[in-house]
Scaffold this active site. Structure first.
Site, PDB file in Angstrom:
ATOM      1  N   ASN A 184      58.078  44.022   0.171  1.00  0.00           N
ATOM      2  CA  ASN A 184      59.192  43.567   0.992  1.00  0.00           C
ATOM      3  C   ASN A 184      58.936  43.827   2.471  1.00  0.00           C
ATOM      4  O   ASN A 184      58.562  44.939   2.855  1.00  0.00           O
ATOM      5  CB  ASN A 184      60.475  44.294   0.565  1.00  0.00           C
ATOM      6  CG  ASN A 184      61.689  43.811   1.324  1.00  0.00           C
ATOM      7  OD1 ASN A 184      62.092  42.659   1.199  1.00  0.00           O
ATOM      8  ND2 ASN A 184      62.275  44.682   2.131  1.00  0.00           N
ATOM      9  N   GLU A 185      59.137  42.807   3.282  1.00  0.00           N
ATOM     10  CA  GLU A 185      59.004  42.821   4.744  1.00  0.00           C
ATOM     11  C   GLU A 185      57.970  43.836   5.227  1.00  0.00           C
ATOM     12  O   GLU A 185      58.265  44.832   5.891  1.00  0.00           O
ATOM     13  CB  GLU A 185      60.361  43.025   5.426  1.00  0.00           C
ATOM     14  CG  GLU A 185      61.169  44.212   5.005  1.00  0.00           C
ATOM     15  CD  GLU A 185      62.573  44.219   5.617  1.00  0.00           C
ATOM     16  OE1 GLU A 185      62.994  43.200   6.186  1.00  0.00           O
ATOM     17  OE2 GLU A 185      63.240  45.256   5.510  1.00  0.00           O
ATOM     18  N   TYR A 327      67.234  37.835  10.288  1.00  0.00           N
ATOM     19  CA  TYR A 327      68.645  38.090  10.548  1.00  0.00           C
ATOM     20  C   TYR A 327      69.090  37.643  11.934  1.00  0.00           C
ATOM     21  O   TYR A 327      70.211  37.190  12.107  1.00  0.00           O
ATOM     22  CB  TYR A 327      68.951  39.586  10.381  1.00  0.00           C
ATOM     23  CG  TYR A 327      68.902  40.042   8.949  1.00  0.00           C
ATOM     24  CD1 TYR A 327      69.987  39.836   8.103  1.00  0.00           C
ATOM     25  CD2 TYR A 327      67.767  40.653   8.424  1.00  0.00           C
ATOM     26  CE1 TYR A 327      69.951  40.245   6.772  1.00  0.00           C
ATOM     27  CE2 TYR A 327      67.724  41.060   7.100  1.00  0.00           C
ATOM     28  CZ  TYR A 327      68.811  40.855   6.277  1.00  0.00           C
ATOM     29  OH  TYR A 327      68.771  41.242   4.960  1.00  0.00           O
ATOM     30  N   GLU A 395      65.793  36.867   2.746  1.00  0.00           N
ATOM     31  CA  GLU A 395      67.004  37.577   3.170  1.00  0.00           C
ATOM     32  C   GLU A 395      67.536  36.923   4.425  1.00  0.00           C
ATOM     33  O   GLU A 395      66.776  36.642   5.360  1.00  0.00           O
ATOM     34  CB  GLU A 395      66.724  39.065   3.471  1.00  0.00           C
ATOM     35  CG  GLU A 395      66.376  39.914   2.274  1.00  0.00           C
ATOM     36  CD  GLU A 395      66.137  41.375   2.663  1.00  0.00           C
ATOM     37  OE1 GLU A 395      66.669  41.810   3.716  1.00  0.00           O
ATOM     38  OE2 GLU A 395      65.421  42.061   1.923  1.00  0.00           O
ATOM     39  N   TRP A 438      71.455  37.656   1.823  1.00  0.00           N
ATOM     40  CA  TRP A 438      71.563  39.111   1.655  1.00  0.00           C
ATOM     41  C   TRP A 438      72.973  39.487   2.086  1.00  0.00           C
ATOM     42  O   TRP A 438      73.340  39.329   3.235  1.00  0.00           O
ATOM     43  CB  TRP A 438      70.533  39.851   2.513  1.00  0.00           C
ATOM     44  CG  TRP A 438      70.550  41.327   2.257  1.00  0.00           C
ATOM     45  CD1 TRP A 438      71.356  42.257   2.858  1.00  0.00           C
ATOM     46  CD2 TRP A 438      69.762  42.050   1.300  1.00  0.00           C
ATOM     47  NE1 TRP A 438      71.117  43.508   2.349  1.00  0.00           N
ATOM     48  CE2 TRP A 438      70.148  43.407   1.381  1.00  0.00           C
ATOM     49  CE3 TRP A 438      68.780  41.683   0.376  1.00  0.00           C
ATOM     50  CZ2 TRP A 438      69.563  44.394   0.592  1.00  0.00           C
ATOM     51  CZ3 TRP A 438      68.210  42.662  -0.404  1.00  0.00           C
ATOM     52  CH2 TRP A 438      68.597  43.996  -0.293  1.00  0.00           C
TER      53      TRP A 438
END
Length: 505
Positions: A184-185, A327, A395, A438
């Protein structure tokens, strides 16, 4: 400069409004997946049940004497209820992670039969409701035993252990799982946890941070290097041993901020390109071309690990897709300015990058301002610079203060804007494959615990039963997926129906 910044904010507002044009689920490719996401430690709870042992996340959460994921959303016991919520919403996919220590308690060696059964049951439940499982192998929960033994991701021993863990997952779940993300990321995981010392990483001791171990100027890049090698090793194993029969895809995910020059000066434009090399190219250039960006090699010198010829060939082409965690968007300048990252007392990575990061939104707000033009910029950059790879947005969402407020209108507006931006990118030729909000429900969050949340379902963490209640965003997302709402219209009517209790999923 102030006038330019004001103009940028006004431009952002104008651009956000341009994403409210009419679009429906049918405007996207038929095989495009819309889903929602969680991770094991943030959702499951049951941390000491049925053979699970501690990960570094458990240890860190308890060391800081704050909130923890001991119970979290109790997804371990309530997974059938949550899958029913997904089905009622019309979700097409669900992204979750495997707890390494629930499946293999010692990090390597014997499999825990109860942990194995839990994930088999979860996957079966998803499949029975027509929901595609997208599995992340590693979402920060390194077995504490491996951290104690050799320091985790800064030691090349992690490559063999991670590959062994991946082998078990492919063998046991691969007939029903067609989408795998290895790590993840990986970008923010390396620089935040092995440079900044956030939560469960390492860092150099400074007058601001008391770190007992770590060497930020080296370990950030060593950890990132080992993540690439571990990903490539697991990918090679999958393609050699499982892919022909299981016919799945495997990829790596990165944290991707939208990046835009703070001013129209040449210096800020050059700084933005450096930021792209460090924040995108660090992982993507090896995956596509087999080596690190020239800018990083020039700036870091011997601090940047070197791929052997064999390693370069193994890493190159090892991702069937790129997972994007996105985001918000930031401005980049060549001059000193406030950082967006709250943990930036140790600024090694950004000093190396030679660029300063400024928030494009309201830093005092609980929410991320919607800057969908930033996502479009990322997707266009990846299309132009990295051979237009298949992309999943793994996400995307905005936090709000966790309370009983179910009318999360800013979240609805945020998700709507980014889905519109994604459709624009598809029309411009980006190879988009899926989008995951997310998060599905309110979770335990890494840095804020339970004070703010991203969920489309409210979780009452004071209730032993962890009752779930749909927010406005759940109704909107469900209506979009089912084609029962007009996203071009103002959401006032949806709010009215929601308040009256007349909407149903």
């Amino acid at each position: 400069m102030k006038h330019f910044y004001l103009f940028s904010i006004i431009l952002a507002i104008v651009l956000v409004t341009s994403y409210i044009d009419a679009f429906t689920r049918t405007d996207f490719p038929e095989d495009f997946l819309f889903g929602a996401a969680t991770s094991a430690y943030q959702w499951e709870g049951a941390v000491d049940e049925d053979g699970r042992t501690p990960s570094v996340w458990d240890t860190s959460s308890h060391c800081h004497n704050g909130s923890n994921g001991d119970i979290a959303c109790d997804g371990y016991h309530k997974y059938k209820e949550d899958v029913k919520l997904m089905a009622n919403m019309g979700l097409e996919a669900f992204r979750f992670s495997i707890s390494w220590t629930r499946l293999i308690p010692n990090g390597r060696g014997p499999i825990n039969p109860k942990g194995l059964l839990f994930y088999k049951n979860l996957i079966k439940e998803l499949r029975s409701h027509g929901i595609e499982p997208h599995v992340t192998l590693y979402h920060y929960d390194l077995p504490q035993s491996l951290e104690d033994e050799y320091g985790g991701w800064i030691n090349r021993k992690i490559i063999e252990d991670f590959t062994g863990f991946a082998d078990v997952c492919f063998r046991e779940f691969g007939d029903d799982v067609k989408l795998w993300t290895t790590i993840n990321e990986a970008t923010i995981f390396a620089f935040a946890f092995y440079g900044e010392g956030i939560k469960f990483g390492h860092c150099s001791p400074t007058k601001y941070i008391n770190c007992s171990t770590g060497n930020s100027c080296m370990e950030t890049y060593i950890a990132g290097h080992n993540m690439l090698l571990a990903h490539a090793s697991a990918s090679s194993l999958y393609k050699l041993k499982y892919k022909s029969k299981q016919r799945g895809s495997i990829g790596l995910s990165i944290f991707a901020l939208g990046l835009s020059p703070y001013t129209n000066s040449k210096d800020d434009e050059i700084a933005t390109e450096r930021a792209k090399a460090f924040l995108f190219g660090w992982m993507l250039k090896p995956l596509v071309y087999g080596d690190y960006p020239d800018e990083m090699k020039r700036i870091l010198g011997s601090r940047l690990p070197v791929f052997s010829e064999e390693e370069s060939e193994q890493v190159k082409g090892s991702s069937d897709f790129v997972g994007i965690i996105h985001y918000t968007t930031v401005y980049v300048t060549n001059r000193p300015a406030p950082y967006i990252f709250p943990s930036s007392t140790n600024k090694g990575f950004f000093t190396d990058m030679g660029a300063y990061i400024i928030s494009a939104g309201n830093s005092s707000s609980f929410e991320f301002d919607a800057t969908p033009w930033g996502l479009e910029g990322i997707l266009e950059h990846l299309k132009q610079s990295y051979n237009n790879p298949p992309i999943y947005i793994l996400e995307n969402g905005t936090p709000m203060k966790h309370d009983s407020m179910l009318q999360d209108t800013p979240r609805v507006e945020y998700i709507q804007a980014y889905i519109g931006a994604m459709l624009n990118a598809i029309k411009n030729g980006s190879d988009m494959r899926g989008y995951f909000v997310w998060s599905l429900i309110d979770l335990y969050e890494i840095t804020v615990g339970y004070t703010t949340s991203f969920g489309m379902y409210y979780v009452n963490f004071s209730d032993p039963g962890r009752k779930r209640s749909p927010k406005l965003s759940a109704f909107w997302y469900s209506g979009f997926l089912k084609g029962t709402i007009d996203v071009a219209k103002d959401i006032t009517q949806l709010q009215s129906n929601f308040s009256a209790g007349s909407s149903s999923l």
